[in-house]
Design a protein around this motif. Structure first.
Motif, mmCIF file in Angstrom:
data_model
loop_
_atom_site.group_PDB
_atom_site.id
_atom_site.type_symbol
_atom_site.label_atom_id
_atom_site.label_comp_id
_atom_site.label_asym_id
_atom_site.label_seq_id
_atom_site.Cartn_x
_atom_site.Cartn_y
_atom_site.Cartn_z
ATOM 1 N N GLU A 53 -0.548 -18.441 8.908
ATOM 2 C CA GLU A 53 0.399 -19.528 9.174
ATOM 3 C C GLU A 53 0.365 -20.568 8.052
ATOM 4 O O GLU A 53 1.402 -21.048 7.593
ATOM 5 N N GLU A 54 -0.852 -20.897 7.596
ATOM 6 C CA GLU A 54 -1.013 -21.896 6.537
ATOM 7 C C GLU A 54 -0.429 -21.428 5.212
ATOM 8 O O GLU A 54 0.175 -22.213 4.465
ATOM 9 N N SER A 55 -0.619 -20.148 4.886
ATOM 10 C CA SER A 55 -0.203 -19.645 3.572
ATOM 11 C C SER A 55 1.244 -19.179 3.534
ATOM 12 O O SER A 55 1.766 -18.858 2.463
ATOM 13 N N GLY A 56 1.887 -19.124 4.690
ATOM 14 C CA GLY A 56 3.259 -18.628 4.728
ATOM 15 C C GLY A 56 3.350 -17.121 4.754
ATOM 16 O O GLY A 56 4.413 -16.541 4.499
ATOM 17 N N PHE A 57 2.238 -16.456 5.074
ATOM 18 C CA PHE A 57 2.193 -15.000 5.128
ATOM 19 C C PHE A 57 2.938 -14.466 6.358
ATOM 20 O O PHE A 57 3.501 -13.375 6.338
ATOM 21 N N GLU A 58 2.905 -15.251 7.417
ATOM 22 C CA GLU A 58 3.546 -14.846 8.668
ATOM 23 C C GLU A 58 5.030 -14.578 8.450
ATOM 24 O O GLU A 58 5.731 -15.342 7.791
ATOM 25 N N GLY A 59 5.505 -13.442 8.984
ATOM 26 C CA GLY A 59 6.917 -13.093 8.872
ATOM 27 C C GLY A 59 7.262 -12.274 7.644
ATOM 28 O O GLY A 59 8.408 -11.835 7.486
ATOM 29 N N GLU A 60 6.291 -12.049 6.761
ATOM 30 C CA GLU A 60 6.550 -11.297 5.532
ATOM 31 C C GLU A 60 6.373 -9.788 5.764
ATOM 32 O O GLU A 60 5.831 -9.342 6.770
ATOM 33 N N THR A 61 6.844 -8.999 4.784
ATOM 34 C CA THR A 61 6.718 -7.537 4.811
ATOM 35 C C THR A 61 5.937 -7.084 3.591
ATOM 36 O O THR A 61 6.218 -7.538 2.470
ATOM 37 N N ILE A 62 4.954 -6.208 3.807
ATOM 38 C CA ILE A 62 4.202 -5.656 2.681
ATOM 39 C C ILE A 62 4.244 -4.136 2.747
ATOM 40 O O ILE A 62 4.472 -3.550 3.806
ATOM 41 N N HIS A 63 4.006 -3.503 1.597
ATOM 42 C CA HIS A 63 4.006 -2.043 1.501
ATOM 43 C C HIS A 63 2.600 -1.560 1.185
ATOM 44 O O HIS A 63 1.951 -2.047 0.249
ATOM 45 N N PHE A 64 2.132 -0.599 1.981
ATOM 46 C CA PHE A 64 0.782 -0.055 1.867
ATOM 47 C C PHE A 64 0.890 1.431 1.561
ATOM 48 O O PHE A 64 1.462 2.191 2.338
ATOM 49 N N HIS A 65 0.349 1.868 0.404
ATOM 50 C CA HIS A 65 0.388 3.270 0.006
ATOM 51 C C HIS A 65 -1.030 3.847 0.045
ATOM 52 O O HIS A 65 -1.970 3.244 -0.466
ATOM 53 N N LEU A 66 -1.156 5.044 0.616
ATOM 54 C CA LEU A 66 -2.451 5.715 0.709
ATOM 55 C C LEU A 66 -2.242 7.213 0.793
ATOM 56 O O LEU A 66 -1.113 7.680 1.017
ATOM 57 N N MET A 107 -0.941 13.327 -3.989
ATOM 58 C CA MET A 107 -1.634 12.705 -5.108
ATOM 59 C C MET A 107 -0.726 12.395 -6.308
ATOM 60 O O MET A 107 -0.814 11.294 -6.865
ATOM 61 N N PRO A 108 0.173 13.305 -6.723
ATOM 62 C CA PRO A 108 1.032 12.959 -7.860
ATOM 63 C C PRO A 108 1.871 11.710 -7.593
ATOM 64 O O PRO A 108 1.997 10.840 -8.460
ATOM 65 N N ASN A 109 2.450 11.612 -6.384
ATOM 66 C CA ASN A 109 3.284 10.447 -6.067
ATOM 67 C C ASN A 109 2.448 9.185 -5.894
ATOM 68 O O ASN A 109 2.895 8.085 -6.223
ATOM 69 N N LEU A 110 1.230 9.340 -5.382
ATOM 70 C CA LEU A 110 0.354 8.174 -5.233
ATOM 71 C C LEU A 110 -0.049 7.640 -6.603
ATOM 72 O O LEU A 110 -0.039 6.428 -6.832
ATOM 73 N N LEU A 111 -0.379 8.545 -7.523
ATOM 74 C CA LEU A 111 -0.753 8.114 -8.871
ATOM 75 C C LEU A 111 0.422 7.437 -9.578
ATOM 76 O O LEU A 111 0.239 6.459 -10.310
ATOM 77 N N GLU A 112 1.614 7.960 -9.344
ATOM 78 C CA GLU A 112 2.813 7.331 -9.929
ATOM 79 C C GLU A 112 3.007 5.931 -9.353
ATOM 80 O O GLU A 112 3.331 4.978 -10.071
ATOM 81 N N SER A 113 2.798 5.798 -8.042
ATOM 82 C CA SER A 113 2.929 4.494 -7.394
ATOM 83 C C SER A 113 1.907 3.505 -7.944
ATOM 84 O O SER A 113 2.229 2.341 -8.201
ATOM 85 N N ILE A 114 0.674 3.988 -8.133
ATOM 86 C CA ILE A 114 -0.377 3.128 -8.672
ATOM 87 C C ILE A 114 -0.042 2.690 -10.092
ATOM 88 O O ILE A 114 -0.180 1.519 -10.455
#
Length: 320
Positions: free
Chosen positions: A159-172, A201-208
């Protein structure tokens, strides 16, 4: 490998790539006669086939025992021993991303991660960690505080940082659905939407390489038993696997110093300072857990695993 050379106690007799290595005793070895006349190493891509080959008695020793097979092997009277590995699994933030360039967001994310839940998901052969190398690695810092899972604190920080309501992308990597779902569920408690992508793995390495995601699942093994491996490979500004995009002239300078110091005590202090910077002050990611290396062997053998994970034939001995 077409014309192998070496000075060890065994010499190569048979090599079938990806299937078999067979060695025979090298009679002229300078340190004396090796324990065994011959040693065969078999490799299997199928985990079930590998375990069944060992259970049937076709093999006397099994390295990297699948955790799900441990109880079965114990029930059959086979010896099982485990030792913390040098590999740590963690999450790394993309510090160039809109969301994780803000330390407040990184702190909120970290507080929302329940390491114990991750370790429980993996099983009893994993334990939570609070930094990017395991205990026993030169450079491990015992003064770093334990990771704190505190959902109320995480919500307040978001709430303090303004993180609430945001969207993030997680690749694994594909196959880590439990981990991806845990992160998605935990962050939803903060009002943060997590888009989880499971990549080959190829697509993950490309993403990284292109830093397409905001956060990545990553692992690192300090093969030499020295934390400088991690700093040189993952942290240095120009590092090959600097997934986070972290860049600091201060840290680069400390890394350089750690590589030139000859006094072990001074060098250890420098590596521990670096570990504190990336784990606490800068918070480049969230350490999760380290695996235990598990081995199993026939009852007539004795074996003491090495911290570095290497297996020497003559360390596997017959009971007297």
């Amino acid at each position: 490998f077409e014309r192998p050379i070496g000075t060890g106690p065994y010499k190569l007799k048979v090599w079938l790539p990806g299937q078999l290595l067979e060695y025979t005793r090298f009679a002229s070895y300078w340190a004396g006669k090796a324990n065994y006349h011959s040693v065969r190493l078999s490799s299997f891509s199928d985990l079930v086939e590998r375990v069944e080959t060992f259970r049937s008695g076709e093999a006397d020793f099994l390295a990297d025992v699948p955790y799900v097979a441990v109880d079965m092997l114990l029930e059959e009277g086979l010896e099982v021993v485990a030792l913390p590995s040098l590999e740590v699994q963690f999450l790394l933030f993309n510090l160039d991303s809109k969301e994780f360039s803000k330390k407040g967001n990184r702190e909120a994310f970290s507080a929302a991660i329940d390491q114990d839940a991750f370790a429980d998901f993996v099983g009893e052969y994993a334990k939570p960690v609070n930094q990017f190398v395991s205990n026993g690695v030169f450079g491990f810092n015992p003064r770093i505080r334990e990771h704190e899972y505190d959902l109320e604190k995480a919500i307040s920080l978001a709430e303090e940082s303004g993180f609430e309501g945001e969207t993030i992308h997680f690749h694994l990597p594909i196959g880590l659905d439990g981990l991806g779902e845990h992160v998605r569920t935990q962050l939803s408690e903060l009002g943060v939407k997590v888009v989880v992508s499971y990549l080959d793995m190829p697509n993950l390495l490309e993403s990284i390489e292109d830093r397409k995601a905001d956060v990545y699942f990553f692992g690192f093994k300090a093969d030499s038993g020295d934390a400088s491996d991690f700093f040189e490979t993952v942290v240095r500004s120009s590092a090959e696997l600097n997934v986070s995009g972290f860049s600091s002239t201060e840290v680069d300078s400390l890394i350089d110093e750690s590589l030139t110091l000859m006094n072990d005590k001074a060098r250890l202090a420098k590596l521990q300072e670096l570990m504190s910077i990336v784990s606490e002050r800068e918070l480049i990611g969230v350490p999760l857990f380290e695996y235990l290396s598990v081995y199993s062997y026939a009852p007539e053998l004795t074996f003491e695993p090495r911290t570095d994970g290497f297996i020497y034939f003559d360390d596997i001995d017959l009971k007297r």
